[in-house]
Design a protein around this motif. Structure first.
Motif, PDB file in Angstrom:
ATOM      1  N   GLN A  36       0.833  -1.179   0.000  1.00 24.63           N
ATOM      2  CA  GLN A  36       0.000   0.000   0.000  1.00 24.63           C
ATOM      3  C   GLN A  36       0.875   1.239   0.000  1.00 24.63           C
ATOM      4  O   GLN A  36       2.040   1.204   0.412  1.00 24.63           O
ATOM      5  CB  GLN A  36      -0.936   0.010   1.213  1.00 24.63           C
ATOM      6  CG  GLN A  36      -1.909  -1.170   1.221  1.00 24.63           C
ATOM      7  CD  GLN A  36      -2.932  -1.044   2.336  1.00 24.63           C
ATOM      8  OE1 GLN A  36      -3.219   0.042   2.807  1.00 24.63           O
ATOM      9  NE2 GLN A  36      -3.476  -2.162   2.750  1.00 24.63           N
ATOM     10  N   ALA A  37       0.310   2.358  -0.466  1.00 23.25           N
ATOM     11  CA  ALA A  37       1.133   3.547  -0.640  1.00 23.25           C
ATOM     12  C   ALA A  37       0.295   4.809  -0.522  1.00 23.25           C
ATOM     13  O   ALA A  37      -0.929   4.788  -0.706  1.00 23.25           O
ATOM     14  CB  ALA A  37       1.830   3.514  -2.000  1.00 23.25           C
ATOM     15  N   GLY A  86       7.646  -0.816   3.708  1.00 19.02           N
ATOM     16  CA  GLY A  86       8.740  -0.298   2.899  1.00 19.02           C
ATOM     17  C   GLY A  86       9.958  -1.201   2.820  1.00 19.02           C
ATOM     18  O   GLY A  86      10.912  -0.883   2.116  1.00 19.02           O
ATOM     19  N   ASP A  87       9.937  -2.334   3.518  1.00 22.06           N
ATOM     20  CA  ASP A  87      11.103  -3.220   3.550  1.00 22.06           C
ATOM     21  C   ASP A  87      10.950  -4.296   2.478  1.00 22.06           C
ATOM     22  O   ASP A  87      10.107  -5.181   2.591  1.00 22.06           O
ATOM     23  CB  ASP A  87      11.247  -3.851   4.939  1.00 22.06           C
ATOM     24  CG  ASP A  87      12.541  -4.651   5.075  1.00 22.06           C
ATOM     25  OD1 ASP A  87      13.407  -4.508   4.193  1.00 22.06           O
ATOM     26  OD2 ASP A  87      12.672  -5.410   6.050  1.00 22.06           O
ATOM     27  N   ILE A  88      11.753  -4.214   1.424  1.00 24.44           N
ATOM     28  CA  ILE A  88      11.714  -5.180   0.325  1.00 24.44           C
ATOM     29  C   ILE A  88      13.089  -5.816   0.211  1.00 24.44           C
ATOM     30  O   ILE A  88      14.080  -5.126  -0.028  1.00 24.44           O
ATOM     31  CB  ILE A  88      11.323  -4.514  -1.004  1.00 24.44           C
ATOM     32  CG1 ILE A  88       9.952  -3.816  -0.864  1.00 24.44           C
ATOM     33  CG2 ILE A  88      11.284  -5.532  -2.134  1.00 24.44           C
ATOM     34  CD1 ILE A  88       9.560  -3.044  -2.100  1.00 24.44           C
ATOM     35  N   ALA A  89      13.139  -7.127   0.383  1.00 26.29           N
ATOM     36  CA  ALA A  89      14.420  -7.833   0.321  1.00 26.29           C
ATOM     37  C   ALA A  89      14.865  -8.023  -1.123  1.00 26.29           C
ATOM     38  O   ALA A  89      14.057  -7.983  -2.063  1.00 26.29           O
ATOM     39  CB  ALA A  89      14.310  -9.187   1.020  1.00 26.29           C
ATOM     40  N   GLY A 135      15.571  -9.561  -4.493  1.00 30.90           N
ATOM     41  CA  GLY A 135      14.929 -10.663  -5.205  1.00 30.90           C
ATOM     42  C   GLY A 135      13.437 -10.731  -5.020  1.00 30.90           C
ATOM     43  O   GLY A 135      12.757 -11.491  -5.722  1.00 30.90           O
ATOM     44  N   ASP A 136      12.881  -9.949  -4.063  1.00 23.69           N
ATOM     45  CA  ASP A 136      11.427  -9.933  -3.877  1.00 23.69           C
ATOM     46  C   ASP A 136      10.751  -9.311  -5.090  1.00 23.69           C
ATOM     47  O   ASP A 136      11.290  -8.396  -5.730  1.00 23.69           O
ATOM     48  CB  ASP A 136      11.049  -9.131  -2.634  1.00 23.69           C
ATOM     49  CG  ASP A 136      11.302  -9.901  -1.350  1.00 23.69           C
ATOM     50  OD1 ASP A 136      11.673 -11.086  -1.458  1.00 23.69           O
ATOM     51  OD2 ASP A 136      11.149  -9.323  -0.269  1.00 23.69           O
ATOM     52  N   ILE A 137       9.559  -9.787  -5.412  1.00 27.63           N
ATOM     53  CA  ILE A 137       8.756  -9.236  -6.499  1.00 27.63           C
ATOM     54  C   ILE A 137       7.673  -8.363  -5.892  1.00 27.63           C
ATOM     55  O   ILE A 137       6.901  -8.807  -5.040  1.00 27.63           O
ATOM     56  CB  ILE A 137       8.140 -10.346  -7.360  1.00 27.63           C
ATOM     57  CG1 ILE A 137       9.249 -11.140  -8.064  1.00 27.63           C
ATOM     58  CG2 ILE A 137       7.171  -9.766  -8.387  1.00 27.63           C
ATOM     59  CD1 ILE A 137       8.739 -12.300  -8.897  1.00 27.63           C
ATOM     60  N   LEU A 138       7.603  -7.109  -6.314  1.00 27.77           N
ATOM     61  CA  LEU A 138       6.627  -6.154  -5.792  1.00 27.77           C
ATOM     62  C   LEU A 138       5.498  -5.999  -6.798  1.00 27.77           C
ATOM     63  O   LEU A 138       5.708  -5.572  -7.931  1.00 27.77           O
ATOM     64  CB  LEU A 138       7.289  -4.797  -5.540  1.00 27.77           C
ATOM     65  CG  LEU A 138       6.364  -3.673  -5.070  1.00 27.77           C
ATOM     66  CD1 LEU A 138       5.778  -4.004  -3.706  1.00 27.77           C
ATOM     67  CD2 LEU A 138       7.110  -2.356  -5.018  1.00 27.77           C
ATOM     68  N   ASN A 139       4.281  -6.398  -6.423  1.00 30.91           N
ATOM     69  CA  ASN A 139       3.105  -6.225  -7.256  1.00 30.91           C
ATOM     70  C   ASN A 139       2.333  -5.010  -6.755  1.00 30.91           C
ATOM     71  O   ASN A 139       1.917  -4.964  -5.604  1.00 30.91           O
ATOM     72  CB  ASN A 139       2.209  -7.469  -7.205  1.00 30.91           C
ATOM     73  CG  ASN A 139       2.875  -8.682  -7.812  1.00 30.91           C
ATOM     74  OD1 ASN A 139       3.133  -8.715  -9.000  1.00 30.91           O
ATOM     75  ND2 ASN A 139       3.172  -9.682  -6.991  1.00 30.91           N
ATOM     76  N   VAL A 140       2.139  -4.032  -7.609  1.00 30.25           N
ATOM     77  CA  VAL A 140       1.453  -2.791  -7.243  1.00 30.25           C
ATOM     78  C   VAL A 140       0.081  -2.776  -7.930  1.00 30.25           C
ATOM     79  O   VAL A 140      -0.011  -2.744  -9.156  1.00 30.25           O
ATOM     80  CB  VAL A 140       2.270  -1.559  -7.668  1.00 30.25           C
ATOM     81  CG1 VAL A 140       1.527  -0.287  -7.276  1.00 30.25           C
ATOM     82  CG2 VAL A 140       3.644  -1.590  -7.028  1.00 30.25           C
ATOM     83  N   LEU A 141      -0.978  -2.816  -7.127  1.00 30.91           N
ATOM     84  CA  LEU A 141      -2.338  -2.778  -7.651  1.00 30.91           C
ATOM     85  C   LEU A 141      -2.861  -1.360  -7.520  1.00 30.91           C
ATOM     86  O   LEU A 141      -2.896  -0.801  -6.423  1.00 30.91           O
ATOM     87  CB  LEU A 141      -3.239  -3.747  -6.871  1.00 30.91           C
ATOM     88  CG  LEU A 141      -4.708  -3.789  -7.290  1.00 30.91           C
ATOM     89  CD1 LEU A 141      -4.833  -4.363  -8.694  1.00 30.91           C
ATOM     90  CD2 LEU A 141      -5.521  -4.624  -6.305  1.00 30.91           C
ATOM     91  N   ILE A 142      -3.256  -0.732  -8.629  1.00 31.87           N
ATOM     92  CA  ILE A 142      -3.772   0.625  -8.606  1.00 31.87           C
ATOM     93  C   ILE A 142      -5.161   0.661  -9.239  1.00 31.87           C
ATOM     94  O   ILE A 142      -5.472  -0.136 -10.123  1.00 31.87           O
ATOM     95  CB  ILE A 142      -2.835   1.606  -9.337  1.00 31.87           C
ATOM     96  CG1 ILE A 142      -2.635   1.183 -10.802  1.00 31.87           C
ATOM     97  CG2 ILE A 142      -1.504   1.731  -8.625  1.00 31.87           C
ATOM     98  CD1 ILE A 142      -1.829   2.164 -11.601  1.00 31.87           C
ATOM     99  N   GLN A 143      -5.990   1.576  -8.765  1.00 30.57           N
ATOM    100  CA  GLN A 143      -7.317   1.786  -9.327  1.00 30.57           C
ATOM    101  C   GLN A 143      -7.378   3.217  -9.846  1.00 30.57           C
ATOM    102  O   GLN A 143      -7.210   4.175  -9.092  1.00 30.57           O
ATOM    103  CB  GLN A 143      -8.405   1.550  -8.276  1.00 30.57           C
ATOM    104  CG  GLN A 143      -9.825   1.629  -8.849  1.00 30.57           C
ATOM    105  CD  GLN A 143     -10.871   1.234  -7.825  1.00 30.57           C
ATOM    106  OE1 GLN A 143     -10.570   1.075  -6.663  1.00 30.57           O
ATOM    107  NE2 GLN A 143     -12.097   1.098  -8.265  1.00 30.57           N
TER     108      GLN A 143
END
Length: 227
Positions: free
Chosen positions: A2-3, A22-25, A27-35
């Motif tokens: 969330q943002a 805000g902590d992303i290791a 190799g992690d994949i960040l999926n951002v869902l926006i409307q």
């Protein structure tokens, strides 16, 4: 994930993570869902043409393209053949495995060595105060992570429980749960999914979806899930 968002011109938007996500290791994949909301009388649906992550370009270009010149009118002719209408769509590359009873509420979005990322999509049929999602896997699972839920369980049986900020679901609310599954043996698939002790599905392996690396435009960096 969330943002908070901000914009100066309602054309360029900036999304900034909240304190707790805000902590992303590596190799992690960040999926951002926006409307995206826009006027109903808009001439066309707004499209994403440029994106960056921490200042690094992901896709597209921030340079505006030149407008196309109008074409000359052509002579109208009568043709008894049926007309064909072409509609621009956003492509999503999907590789199907075996057809699964759980494919309507779950799919694998990406995979890596010893891990995969999945999406569970649920709709609240009634007002829900506190929820649990029970997941049964076909193989042993080492760990499960989900940013929107408390995770418990082990082996082939795991439970995702609501947190204080997302436990109240009004009728019709769509709950999207992204999870990361870790394993050291055979690749586990979802065998069944339950919601508040009610079984939603059970069966074979889910449909897997993969996407190519982003190119010069943004079509491969995002997908339009609904309009």
């Amino acid at each position: 994930w969330q943002a908070d968002w901000e914009t100066d011109d309602y054309l360029t938007f900036k999304l900034t993570n909240l304190v707790w996500d805000g902590d992303i290791a590596e190799g992690d994949i960040l999926n951002v869902l926006i409307q995206v909301h826009f006027d109903e009388d808009a001439g066309q649906i707004p499209d994403m043409i440029y994106a960056t992550f921490d200042g690094n370009p992901i896709c597209g270009s921030d340079q505006p393209t030149q407008p196309t010149q109008p074409t000359q009118p052509t002579e109208t002719t009568t043709n008894n053949e049926p007309s064909t209408t072409t509609k621009r769509t956003t492509e999503k590359t999907t590789t199907a495995t075996t057809e699964a009873d759980c494919s309507e509420v779950f799919n694998i979005e990406s995979e890596g060595p010893g891990t995969w990322h999945g999406l569970i999509t649920l709709t609240a049929e009634t007002h829900v105060q506190g929820w649990q999602v029970e997941i049964s896997f076909t193989e042993e699972v080492d760990n499960v992570k989900c940013p929107l839920a408390e995770v418990s369980g082990g082996g082939r049986q795991w439970t995702l429980s609501s947190k204080s900020f997302d436990d109240d679901l009004e009728v019709g609310t769509v709950l999207e749960l992204r999870l990361e599954v870790f394993y050291s043996g055979n690749k586990p698939d979802v065998n069944s999914i339950g919601f508040n002790e009610e079984e939603l599905c059970s069966g074979d392996a889910p449909v897997s979806t993969t996407t190519d690396q982003p190119g010069e435009d943004c079509e491969n960096a995002y997908t339009v899930e609904s309009e």
